[in-house]
Write an enzyme that holds these catalytic residues in place. Structure first.
Site, PDB file in Angstrom:
ATOM      1  NE  ARG A  50      -2.746   0.599   3.478  1.00 46.27           N
ATOM      2  CZ  ARG A  50      -2.060   0.898   4.592  1.00 46.27           C
ATOM      3  NH1 ARG A  50      -1.338   2.002   4.653  1.00 46.27           N
ATOM      4  NH2 ARG A  50      -2.075   0.083   5.630  1.00 46.27           N
ATOM      5  CE1 TYR A 102     -17.619  11.049 -15.066  1.00 45.02           C
ATOM      6  CE2 TYR A 102     -16.272  11.151 -13.091  1.00 45.02           C
ATOM      7  CZ  TYR A 102     -17.138  10.463 -13.916  1.00 45.02           C
ATOM      8  OH  TYR A 102     -17.531   9.190 -13.578  1.00 45.02           O
ATOM      9  CG  ASP A 174      -9.427  15.655 -14.679  1.00 40.35           C
ATOM     10  OD1 ASP A 174      -8.812  15.006 -15.544  1.00 40.35           O
ATOM     11  OD2 ASP A 174     -10.383  15.196 -14.035  1.00 40.35           O
ATOM     12  CE  LYS A 199     -12.748   7.547 -18.209  1.00 38.75           C
ATOM     13  NZ  LYS A 199     -12.577   7.847 -16.828  1.00 38.75           N
TER      14      LYS A 199
END
Ligand code: PLP
Length: 403
Positions: A50, A102, A174, A199
């Site tokens: 992690r 978004y 972004d 994406k």
């Protein structure tokens, strides 16, 4: 890697030839959750996956090199990247965000704002006067999304950075819609760039992932600290797949963009089309800014059809395009933002943003242009009210409108 190496080369060679054990050309995938300590007082470079693992580090290094970041952290999704940067803001401090971002980002900001984790103000970021007014409230963080999803509006990154610097605000961009192949917000003065790596960066629609990359080491360290603390760091397998996807980022985007321009030009000629939102069109309000701050116009666009078109029927009739969420993959996708990607926004918020129930968003993939255009025109013809004149079947390439 030396600074003079071109971005295409960085992308193509990311992680290649880095295996000291067997000199495998493709890098090994380190799935282990934990790493052994030689001694209880001698913390190894990696101890628990992690906090860090070699496969994720390779992706982080590649993304930092591509965006020009000092330090970055790979997280489990694009939304995790948005949420991660919100840890930099305290209750009572202000976040400025685009009113047409978004839908998932809008939902998160609104929900966290309602809980008092910060104040939120949505602004039309294409309106510099509206931005100036919002900045009088001295924000702590400003989020930019350009081109915006799904309206492809363009925000002048340098202008926002200038306003942010005057009040010491952190600027976060972004960059999901373009990727560093077409836009590098840190070069334009932003402090942090975030991605849904789901994406274009992965590009194969088989990973959900994200990243937050900081220009400055200290900010990057803060992000990495919060990512480990909250447990949103990305998985090794996802990192391996995303690194693999990045190697073909440049040729994919180049080809997808060329096809998108051809499809946009064909659609712009059509009498049933009211508006095509694509920054490559000379008439697009953000065209000049896009030319200045982007290396290309990308392969995303959205369209408003006139009343003669039953939009739902149009989507149903498409065969080569798949109706699906997401974007930036090898496959051409189509979506109805009001019902899909932006359904979490209230109808009022969508109206304010200009997202109508008839707006259709396209993500262009790697198929042949003629097949995509034929598919769109065939679906359009079927969806148009009976008795209407037939629409043109093939694009008029000579009438190209993209710059
Ligand atoms: N940012 C933008 C611009 C997006 O389009 C999306 C998703 O579509 C996200 C962030 C969220 O990314 P993810 O779906 O990987 O959580």
């Amino acid at each position: 890697m030396s600074e003079s190496v071109q971005l295409e080369t960085i992308a193509a060679t990311a992680g290649v030839g880095t295996d000291p054990a067997f000199r495998s050309v493709a890098p090994p995938l380190h799935l282990s959750a934990n790493y052994a300590w030689n001694d209880p007082l001698d913390k190894p470079q990696y101890d628990y996956a992690r906090s860090g693992n070699p496969t994720r580090s390779q992706l982080e290094e590649a993304l930092c090199a591509l965006e020009g970041a000092a330090k970055g952290v790979v997280v489990s999704s694009g939304m995790a990247a948005v949420d991660l940067v919100l840890n930099l803001v305290n209750p009572g401090e202000l976040v400025i965000a685009p009113h047409d971002c978004y839908g998932g980002t809008h939902r998160l900001l609104t929900a966290r704002g309602k809980r008092g984790q910060f104040d939120i103000e949505y602004v039309n970021q294409t309106d510099i006067e509206a931005l100036r007014t919002a900045f009088t409230r001295k924000p702590k963080l400003v989020l930019i999304e350009t081109p915006s999803n799904p309206l492809l509006r363009i925000t002048d990154i340098a202008a926002v950075v200038e306003l942010a610097k005057e009040c010491g605000a952190i600027t976060v961009a972004d960059n999901t819609f373009l990727s560093p192949a077409l836009q590098r917000p840190l070069e334009l003065g932003c402090d942090i760039v975030i991605h849904s790596t789901t994406k274009f960066l992965n590009g194969h629609s088989d990973v959900v992932g994200g990243a937050a990359l900081a220009k400055d080491q200290k900010l990057g360290d803060d992000l990495a600290w919060w990512a480990n603390c909250t447990g949103v760091t990305g998985a090794p397998f996802d990192s391996f797949m995303t690194l693999r996807g990045i190697r073909t980022l440049f040729p994919r985007i180049e080809r997808q963009q060329k096809t998108a321009e051809d499809v946009v030009n064909a659609l712009s000629e059509n009498k049933r089309v009211v508006a095509v939102n694509y920054p490559g069109l000379k008439a697009h309000p953000g065209h000049e800014i896009a030319k200045r701050q982007q290396k290309g116009f990308g392969s995303m666009f959205s369209v408003e059809f006139d009343e003669s078109v039953d939009v739902i029927e149009f989507l149903r009739k498409l065969q080569t395009f798949t109706i699906a969420e997401s974007l930036g993959g090898f496959e051409s996708l189509v979506c109805l933002p009001a019902e899909m990607t932006h359904a979490a926004m209230t109808p009022e918020a969508r109206e304010t943003a200009g997202i109508s129930n008839r707006l259709v968003r396209f993500s262009i993939g790697l198929e042949h242009t003629d097949d995509l255009v034929r598919d769109i025109f065939s679906a359009l013809e079927q969806a148009a009210a009976a008795g209407d004149e037939k629409v043109a079947f093939l694009p008029n390439k000579a009438a190209s409108k993209c710059a």
